[in-house]
Design a protein around this motif. Structure first.
Motif, mmCIF file in Angstrom:
data_model
loop_
_atom_site.group_PDB
_atom_site.id
_atom_site.type_symbol
_atom_site.label_atom_id
_atom_site.label_comp_id
_atom_site.label_asym_id
_atom_site.label_seq_id
_atom_site.Cartn_x
_atom_site.Cartn_y
_atom_site.Cartn_z
ATOM 1 N N THR A 130 -30.768 13.246 7.861
ATOM 2 C CA THR A 130 -30.515 12.882 9.257
ATOM 3 C C THR A 130 -30.092 11.423 9.407
ATOM 4 O OG1 THR A 130 -32.868 12.352 9.608
ATOM 5 C CG2 THR A 130 -32.129 14.593 10.127
ATOM 6 N N SER A 131 -30.016 10.691 8.311
ATOM 7 C CA SER A 131 -29.667 9.267 8.408
ATOM 8 C C SER A 131 -28.173 9.008 8.295
ATOM 9 C CB SER A 131 -30.404 8.481 7.318
ATOM 10 O OG SER A 131 -29.941 8.853 6.026
ATOM 11 N N VAL A 132 -27.389 10.026 7.922
ATOM 12 C CA VAL A 132 -25.955 9.808 7.748
ATOM 13 C C VAL A 132 -25.285 9.630 9.107
ATOM 14 C CG1 VAL A 132 -25.873 11.051 5.569
ATOM 15 C CG2 VAL A 132 -25.533 12.296 7.703
ATOM 16 N N PRO A 133 -24.265 8.768 9.199
ATOM 17 C CA PRO A 133 -23.639 8.468 10.494
ATOM 18 C C PRO A 133 -23.108 9.698 11.220
ATOM 19 C CG PRO A 133 -22.980 6.840 8.868
ATOM 20 C CD PRO A 133 -23.740 7.896 8.122
ATOM 21 N N ARG A 134 -22.545 10.668 10.497
ATOM 22 C CA ARG A 134 -21.938 11.811 11.175
ATOM 23 C C ARG A 134 -22.979 12.681 11.880
ATOM 24 N NH1 ARG A 134 -21.720 13.263 5.742
ATOM 25 N NH2 ARG A 134 -22.790 15.207 5.169
ATOM 26 N N ALA A 135 -24.236 12.523 11.533
ATOM 27 C CA ALA A 135 -25.290 13.331 12.161
ATOM 28 C C ALA A 135 -25.793 12.731 13.460
ATOM 29 C CB ALA A 135 -26.459 13.501 11.196
ATOM 30 N N GLN A 136 -25.446 11.465 13.741
ATOM 31 C CA GLN A 136 -26.075 10.778 14.875
ATOM 32 C C GLN A 136 -25.765 11.393 16.247
ATOM 33 O OE1 GLN A 136 -28.502 8.734 13.931
ATOM 34 N NE2 GLN A 136 -27.708 9.414 11.943
ATOM 35 N N PRO A 137 -24.522 11.831 16.521
ATOM 36 C CA PRO A 137 -24.305 12.480 17.824
ATOM 37 C C PRO A 137 -25.173 13.715 18.023
ATOM 38 C CG PRO A 137 -22.217 11.880 16.823
ATOM 39 C CD PRO A 137 -23.259 11.680 15.773
ATOM 40 N N GLY A 138 -25.327 14.503 16.979
ATOM 41 C CA GLY A 138 -26.174 15.686 17.072
ATOM 42 C C GLY A 138 -27.632 15.325 17.255
ATOM 43 N N ILE A 139 -28.079 14.265 16.597
ATOM 44 C CA ILE A 139 -29.474 13.838 16.725
ATOM 45 C C ILE A 139 -29.761 13.371 18.137
ATOM 46 C CG2 ILE A 139 -31.128 12.071 16.000
ATOM 47 C CD1 ILE A 139 -29.960 12.315 13.190
ATOM 48 N N GLN A 140 -28.861 12.598 18.711
ATOM 49 C CA GLN A 140 -29.095 12.127 20.078
ATOM 50 C C GLN A 140 -29.115 13.293 21.060
ATOM 51 O OE1 GLN A 140 -29.976 8.918 20.971
ATOM 52 N NE2 GLN A 140 -30.526 10.089 22.803
ATOM 53 N N ALA A 141 -28.229 14.260 20.861
ATOM 54 C CA ALA A 141 -28.242 15.445 21.725
ATOM 55 C C ALA A 141 -29.552 16.206 21.567
ATOM 56 C CB ALA A 141 -27.051 16.350 21.389
ATOM 57 N N TYR A 142 -30.054 16.259 20.345
ATOM 58 C CA TYR A 142 -31.342 16.919 20.085
ATOM 59 C C TYR A 142 -32.470 16.193 20.818
ATOM 60 C CZ TYR A 142 -35.543 18.208 17.451
ATOM 61 O OH TYR A 142 -36.797 18.616 17.096
ATOM 62 N N ILE A 143 -32.502 14.864 20.717
ATOM 63 C CA ILE A 143 -33.543 14.082 21.388
ATOM 64 C C ILE A 143 -33.485 14.286 22.894
ATOM 65 C CG2 ILE A 143 -34.298 11.729 21.910
ATOM 66 C CD1 ILE A 143 -33.457 10.978 19.042
ATOM 67 N N ASP A 144 -32.266 14.333 23.436
ATOM 68 C CA ASP A 144 -32.101 14.517 24.881
ATOM 69 C C ASP A 144 -32.651 15.854 25.351
ATOM 70 O OD1 ASP A 144 -30.878 12.052 25.009
ATOM 71 O OD2 ASP A 144 -28.830 12.849 25.007
#
Length: 287
Positions: free
Chosen positions: A231-245
């Motif tokens: 989950t630390s790779v840059p390409r995963a960050q948009p998905g992670i933020q959507a998950y947190i939201d």
């Protein structure tokens, strides 16, 4: 091998455990979540697998074999040394294994049983994401994700179960799915990953039904996004933020937060639990 629909009330491998007399409340609490025997943890050099292995050792595991690929062992050498230093009385060994290679899995499980004396627990943490849009994903990548996440889980469970059946001692197998097994991870593109993890949930229920007669319980943990290298790779960050939201607890999880369900499945606390998938995702499935 005889196949029956269910176990029976008199089967000692599935009957309730007899009470242990003369325990203090504290001793009874400890016994409830005690982990005995020996375990195999696939993906054991990775963040989630290593954390789960540590939890089993903290609760009394005597022997541990970590399955992983050579590069993961190399990258985690310091953490693996710390694990050995922390639990000097436990026998901890390693096997370099491609979980999608049936011959390699069979041989590694058999070597583990010989080296440790038994296989009583299996945790299947080996997996890859293989993220790509469905229209761009190659058949090769799709198959690789399926081979490791799904076929690898089945092969490791198959050969661990063979040892448990031969031992006539029962055991606990914990497969690892994901919140992606229940819902899309969009805007992260992960169709193969989601399909493989959905299939692991189906595998869990089928193996639990088949192997209950042998005292083998098969359950599944379904983590949401966890703080790992994946989950630390840059390409995963948009998905992670959507998950947190969309997560009521408002954050991704820590690897240590999987320890509770894993220990429960592998201890007397989970003796009457099989075929279950537990989501550990901060409530993300509710929104």
């Amino acid at each position: 091998m005889a196949y029956n629909a269910t176990s029976t009330p008199t089967n000692p491998l599935t009957a309730p455990l007899p009470p242990t007399p003369n325990l203090t409340p504290a001793e009874r609490a400890t016994e409830r979540f005690s982990v005995t025997g020996n375990a195999i943890v696939t993906g054991g050099a990775g963040g989630l697998g290593l954390e789960a292995a540590r939890a089993l050792l903290e609760h009394g595991l005597k022997g541990l074999c970590l399955f992983d690929i050579a590069s993961s062992f190399t990258a985690s050498r310091a953490a693996l040394q710390t694990l050995s230093d922390t639990f000097p009385e436990a026998k901890i060994i390693e096997e370099v294994v491609d979980v999608a290679d049936e011959g390699a899995v069979q041989a590694a499980v058999e070597r583990t049983a010989e080296a440790l004396g038994s296989v009583d627990v299996l945790l299947c943490f080996a997996g890859i994401a293989g993220s790509a849009p469905a229209v761009d994903m190659s058949l090769e990548l799709w198959q690789k994700v399926m081979d490791i996440n799904l076929t690898g889980s089945w092969l490791c469970a198959k050969y661990a179960a063979k040892e448990m059946i031969k031992q006539k001692t029962g055991g606990s197998i914990v497969l690892v799915s994901s919140v992606a097994g229940y819902k899309s991870l969009f805007p992260l593109y992960a169709p193969a990953y989601s399909v493989s993890k959905s299939a692991v949930i189906g595998l869990t229920t089928n193996l639990a039904a088949e192997w209950a007669q042998h005292g083998i319980r098969v359950n599944c943990v379904c983590p949401g996004y966890m703080e790992t290298a994946m989950t630390s790779v840059p390409r995963a960050q948009p998905g992670i933020q959507a998950y947190i939201d969309r997560t009521p607890l408002g954050r991704i999880g820590q690897p240590s937060e999987l320890a509770g369900p894993v220990v429960m499945f592998c201890s007397p606390a989970g003796r009457y639990i099989t075929g279950v998938s537990i989501m550990v995702n901060g409530g993300n499935h509710t929104i």
